[in-house]
Design an enzyme around this catalytic site. Structure first.
Site, PDB file in Angstrom:
ATOM      1  N   ASP A 125       1.648 -11.270 -12.867  1.00 21.68           N
ATOM      2  CA  ASP A 125       0.193 -11.295 -12.746  1.00 21.68           C
ATOM      3  C   ASP A 125      -0.251 -12.707 -12.364  1.00 21.68           C
ATOM      4  O   ASP A 125       0.246 -13.703 -12.911  1.00 21.68           O
ATOM      5  CB  ASP A 125      -0.452 -10.863 -14.067  1.00 21.68           C
ATOM      6  N   HIS A 170      -1.643   0.510 -12.143  1.00 20.13           N
ATOM      7  CA  HIS A 170      -0.640  -0.494 -12.503  1.00 20.13           C
ATOM      8  C   HIS A 170      -0.455  -0.526 -14.008  1.00 20.13           C
ATOM      9  O   HIS A 170      -1.400  -0.341 -14.768  1.00 20.13           O
ATOM     10  CB  HIS A 170      -1.038  -1.889 -12.001  1.00 20.13           C
TER      11      HIS A 170
END
Ligand code: AMP
Length: 116
Positions: free
Chosen positions: A31, A101
């Site tokens: 991320d 996700h």
């Protein structure tokens, strides 16, 4: 047809990302704004915008998200201490990117699930 997001460009390697794993069904990358020492996103290569759009044909790819999460947790050294898997859906779920996700978060005690 659902509109592509930045995640499709990451899958096709058209924009940079720290990709940790990729196969024919899923891609995993760090991320860009980590909320824990380990914060990885695991996504199906095929665009499914939200959990509300899941079809039974998607079950193999979505099952793969868990298999890859398990392997990456081990690789990150967080499997034994523990970690959290999160999938946000739509506005109330806090979803920002409309390509489904799974967040893999760990590396410190994460506290209670909901903080507000
Ligand atoms: P969500 O709120 O569940 O939709 O989470 C979207 C996540 O995508 C956030 O944690 C963002 O930091 C992350 N993100 C957005 N753009 C990128 C990018 N280009 N590379 C990696 N992570 C990203």
């Amino acid at each position: 047809m659902a509109e592509e997001t930045i995640f499709s460009k990451i899958i096709r390697k058209e924009i940079p990302a720290d990709i940790l794993y990729q196969d024919e069904l899923v891609t995993a990358f760090r991320d860009i704004n980590p909320r824990a020492p380990s914060h990885i996103l695991i996504i199906p290569n095929q665009l499914i915008p939200t959990v509300n759009d899941i079809e039974s044909d998607d079950e193999v790819a979505l099952g793969r998200l868990f298999t890859v999460a398990r392997k990456l947790a081990e690789q990150e050294g967080i499997a034994q201490d523990g970690y959290r898997l999160i999938v946000n859906c739509n506005a109330h779920g806090g979803q920002e990117v409309y390509h489904i996700h799974m967040h893999l978060l760990g590396g410190k005690p994460l506290g209670p699930l909901l903080m507000n």
